[in-house]
Design an enzyme around this catalytic site. Structure first.
Site, short mmCIF file in Angstrom:
data_model
loop_
_atom_site.label_atom_id
_atom_site.label_comp_id
_atom_site.label_asym_id
_atom_site.label_seq_id
_atom_site.Cartn_x
_atom_site.Cartn_y
_atom_site.Cartn_z
N LYS A 84 -18.88 -14.91 11.24
CA LYS A 84 -19.86 -15.14 10.21
C LYS A 84 -20.72 -16.45 10.95
O LYS A 84 -20.13 -17.23 11.64
CB LYS A 84 -19.29 -15.69 9.05
CG LYS A 84 -18.55 -14.79 8.22
CD LYS A 84 -18.11 -15.53 7.00
CE LYS A 84 -17.12 -14.40 6.13
NZ LYS A 84 -16.10 -14.96 5.13
N SER A 93 -20.78 -5.28 1.64
CA SER A 93 -19.56 -5.02 2.57
C SER A 93 -20.10 -5.44 4.06
O SER A 93 -21.18 -5.64 4.17
CB SER A 93 -19.51 -3.42 2.39
OG SER A 93 -20.42 -2.97 2.63
N LYS A 129 -9.41 -10.68 9.21
CA LYS A 129 -9.68 -9.86 8.19
C LYS A 129 -8.60 -9.09 7.46
O LYS A 129 -8.02 -8.47 7.92
CB LYS A 129 -10.76 -8.55 8.95
CG LYS A 129 -11.38 -7.61 7.72
CD LYS A 129 -12.09 -6.70 8.50
CE LYS A 129 -12.88 -5.67 7.49
NZ LYS A 129 -12.18 -4.98 6.76
N LYS A 152 -13.44 -4.49 14.13
CA LYS A 152 -12.36 -3.74 13.70
C LYS A 152 -11.30 -3.31 14.76
O LYS A 152 -11.81 -3.27 15.75
CB LYS A 152 -12.54 -2.46 12.87
CG LYS A 152 -13.68 -2.56 12.05
CD LYS A 152 -12.91 -2.60 10.55
CE LYS A 152 -12.58 -1.40 10.04
NZ LYS A 152 -12.28 -1.43 8.60
N ALA A 192 16.03 -25.43 -8.47
CA ALA A 192 16.69 -25.78 -9.95
C ALA A 192 15.79 -26.77 -10.62
O ALA A 192 15.75 -26.81 -11.91
CB ALA A 192 17.84 -26.30 -9.50
N TYR A 252 12.73 -27.40 -10.21
CA TYR A 252 11.50 -26.58 -10.59
C TYR A 252 11.96 -25.69 -12.11
O TYR A 252 11.14 -25.81 -13.02
CB TYR A 252 10.90 -25.84 -9.58
CG TYR A 252 9.62 -24.66 -10.02
CD1 TYR A 252 8.63 -25.41 -9.76
CD2 TYR A 252 9.86 -23.51 -10.48
CE1 TYR A 252 7.25 -24.85 -10.17
CE2 TYR A 252 8.78 -22.80 -10.62
CZ TYR A 252 7.29 -23.35 -10.47
OH TYR A 252 6.31 -22.81 -10.86
N CYS A 259 25.24 11.15 -1.19
CA CYS A 259 26.62 11.81 -0.99
C CYS A 259 27.39 11.01 -1.91
O CYS A 259 27.39 9.57 -1.73
CB CYS A 259 26.87 11.49 0.58
SG CYS A 259 28.60 11.64 0.89
N CYS A 306 26.41 16.63 3.09
CA CYS A 306 26.10 15.24 3.72
C CYS A 306 26.29 15.58 5.13
O CYS A 306 27.24 16.17 5.67
CB CYS A 306 27.18 14.33 3.05
SG CYS A 306 27.23 12.79 4.19
N CYS A 337 33.13 9.03 2.72
CA CYS A 337 32.32 9.29 3.65
C CYS A 337 32.02 8.37 4.99
O CYS A 337 31.92 7.12 4.55
CB CYS A 337 30.98 9.46 3.03
SG CYS A 337 29.37 10.03 4.17
#
Ligand SMILES: [Zn+2]
Length: 684
Positions: free
Chosen positions: A305, A81, A118, A329, A33, A35, A441, A423, A446
């Protein structure tokens, strides 16, 4: 600078900072509130002075008018990539390859590696000039991407200005260094799995197209010509590299780069690790693979890396992939199996949804027996048939889904799937509205819909009746004891005892839980009715404007639309719901049973309420109230409750076994009270 310009600048800094606490650190220090109040003030000032609106204002995160097409962007530094590895041998072979290229005297055992998840999303490059986000581009083919700046501005965890500005107080000063003249930050826009599931749930409820996976949903939202639509998608961002930088600190390694990005205010994955030991790197990868399903986002692998930038440079690039990095991967999470039968589920709103019953198949260590078929349109488009061999995909917490049939393996006698005309639960004819892909339906009686409605009515966010699960709902409906949700309050002990599996204790507990739910606040009751589009947040807004069931039931579309945050669809949906005589009867039955029909708030104007203007933080276990009750109590008397202690906190409400908030409050000299003292403050 005029005083208005100053105030605008101050508000933007504060809002940016709190958005950073909320979206990046997940640790807000002010209430929603509060914020909203800052945001509303900024919006009002900008409306009165439109010449002061700048693209980096947080009000501009809502999106811009749609484009005809995206401009092309040439990446100043190509977005390469990565080479792939699929097992440990591939990883060791990579290490051997780079070992041969190292300078004399340096061996692979001297290397330090950074290991990063990743993310399975969409790679983007963000350019900041003097700290202001000026451009956001997709990776495209690595050389040329698309300018999606307007869309990326709507992603809340992407800073519009860096570093995220401290508001001057000591508490905030730790945030960041001064901005470099120019920097390109690379990272992944993704959709958290929980947000993805919620998005698909809402799509299904509206009878709209479902997204196949979080990656597609994120990519579709980023490459959306109308950024106002992007703004409504729950996208998030992780930064993982610097494309280039002019000015700013000297950065010598990937590890330093990530630290720098973090200090500038970018979200960086907390799961990144650094290691000098390659066996440990492999261990990290294996642990990642095991944890894959418990991550809040989808990761399709791990990136390793070489940390040192000088060595990266030396190792260079081959083709368009750097030699100094590799992506391990994870195994695909798809399998093929036989689709035995296509069955149909009936939802709370009557939507019919097809699903596949499969020959059980193990995917990534989990046995899958059923899979989603999304909707009938999708099913027809893919021409999936009973008896087909199909590709099934399972990823993270996402429900397993049938991807496609393998046509080569289709039995010669197979027939296309026929849309049900009745149905499967009640046998009534189904209805397909012209502008929707969903089939419904519409039979109000139901049983399948009733089970879902009861399940929803008693659920945690609604009436919260403990011990009332879907099994019990089915049992009661089958026995004819429940014909609408209000019947829950007319169940007798004898009726329950006549059911299989109900001993005295179980019956008494259930009746007690049902009785207790009668005192749930009105907003819970409104939520529990299951009006389309009215979840707990909307219910709260409705009750704030119409503090009794009767006034809400008689509200007009115009009156409802006048409420901030309520759009025409929801307004119409509420009016439609209350206009049905059956629903009015349910309300009357609930009222007679003693379910709350009025909001608790006192009628006094806010200023006359004893706790008006005061902000509370609650810590520890209170003697008689739960935290939710204490919060409701404070709010009902005009006070405000926030989640963490700051200079703006007036009182800390202290219970037993308090958390770290106590020390924080003491250090800031905030008044500390107990539950009894709180009650005295409001006069008993
Ligand atoms: Zn039905």
């Amino acid at each position: 600078m005029t005083s208005i310009e100053q105030r605008i600048a101050q508000l933007r800094d504060e809002i940016n900072y709190h958005a950073y606490r909320y979206y990046t650190l997940d640790d807000p220090i002010i209430s929603d509130a509060e914020y909203d109040r800052l945001m509303n003030e900024l919006r009002a000032l900008e409306e009165a002075h439109p010449e002061l609106i700048t693209p980096d204002s947080p009000t501009q995160r809502v999106g811009a008018p749609p484009l005809d097409q995206f401009e092309k962007v040439i990446h100043p530094v190509p977005m390469t990539s990565l080479g792939n590895a699929f097992n440990d041998d591939d990883m060791r072979a990579w290490l051997t390859r780079i070992g041969r290229l190292l300078p004399e005297g340096v061996t692979t055992s001297d290397l330090t590696f950074v290991v990063e998840p990743k993310f399975d999303g969409l790679a983007v490059a963000l350019t900041y000039e003097n700290g202001v986000l000026v451009r956001g581009a997709t990776r495209g083919n690595g050389i040329e991407g698309e300018d999606v700046t307007a869309n990326l501005r709507t992603v809340k965890s992407i800073p519009l200005r860096i570093p995220v500005s401290p508001d001057g107080s000591a508490e905030l000063a730790e945030v960041g260094p001064s901005p470099p003249a120019r920097i390109e930050v690379r990272g992944e826009v993704y959709m958290p799995i929980a947000a993805f599931n919620e998005l698909n749930r809402r799509q299904a409820e509206k009878g709209e197209k479902l997204y196949a996976n979080p990656r597609n949903a994120a990519a579709g939202a980023v490459r959306q010509l109308d950024s106002r639509i992007t703004a409504r998608r729950p996208l998030a961002f992780f930064a993982y590299a610097i494309g280039y930088v002019e000015g700013g600190e000297e950065i010598r390694s990937q590890w330093e780069a990530l630290d720098y990005l973090r200090r500038l205010g970018f979200p960086v994955s907390p799961d990144v690790r650094r290691s000098r030991d390659f066996d440990e790197v492999l261990d990290l990868i294996h642990r990642w693979m095991e944890r894959r399903d418990s991550l809040p986002y989808e990761a399709d692998g791990v990136v390793v890396k070489v940390d040192d930038f000088a060595l990266q440079e030396l190792l260079g690039v081959v083709g368009n992939a750097p030699r100094w990095a590799i992506a391990y991967k994870f195994p695909a999470r798809e399998a093929t199996t036989r689709l035995l039968k296509i069955e149909v589920n009936v939802g709370r709103t009557g939507v019919l949804t097809p699903y596949a019953v499969l020959k059980p198949v193990n995917i990534g260590g989990v046995t899958v027996r059923q899979a989603s078929l999304h909707n009938f349109e999708d099913l027809a488009r893919k021409d999936i048939r009973e008896g087909d061999t199909v590709v099934v995909k399972r990823a993270g917490d996402v429900i397993p889904q049938v991807v496609k049939p393998i046509l080569e393996l289709r039995p010669p006698d197979s027939k296309p799937y026929q849309l049900p005309d009745r149905c499967p639960s009640c046998g009534e004819p189904v209805v397909k509205p012209e502008d929707e892909v969903a089939v419904y339906c519409v039979n109000a009686a139901c049983p399948a819909q009733l089970v879902r409605r009861v399940e929803y009515f008693v659920s945690r966010g609604a009436m919260d009746i403990e011990g009332f699960g879907v099994k019990i709902a089915e049992q009661l409906i089958r026995a004819g004891l429940i014909r609408d949700v209000a019947d829950i309050y007319y169940l007798t002990r004898d009726q329950l005892l006549s059911l299989e599996g109900f001993a005295e204790k179980k019956a008494d507990n259930l009746l007690a839980a049902i009785e207790a739910s009668k005192s749930q606040p009105l907003e819970r009751v409104v939520t529990a009715l299951g009006i389309r589009g009215v979840g707990s947040v909307v219910a709260k807004m409705l009750v704030a404007a119409f503090p009794s069931m009767d006034t809400l039931a008689n509200a007009t579309v115009e009156e409802l639309e006048a409420i901030e945050g309520i759009g025409p669809h929801i307004a119409q949906s509420v009016v439609d719901w209350f206009s049905r005589p059956r629903h009015r009867q349910v309300i009357e039955k609930l009222r007679r049973a003693g379910v709350r029909m009025e909001a608790e708030v006192t009628a006094a104007p806010p200023s006359a309420r004893p706790l008006a203007g005061l902000t509370f933080v609650i810590t520890g276990t209170l003697p008689t109230m739960t935290r939710d009750e204490a919060k409701a109590f404070i709010e009902a008397h005009g006070g405000k409750v926030t989640s963490s202690v700051s200079k703006k906190t007036d009182y800390l409400l202290l219970g037993e076994n308090p958390g770290s908030k106590l020390a924080k409050a003491q250090s800031l000299g905030i008044k500390i009270i107990n539950e009894e003292e709180l009650k005295e403050m409001v006069g008993g």
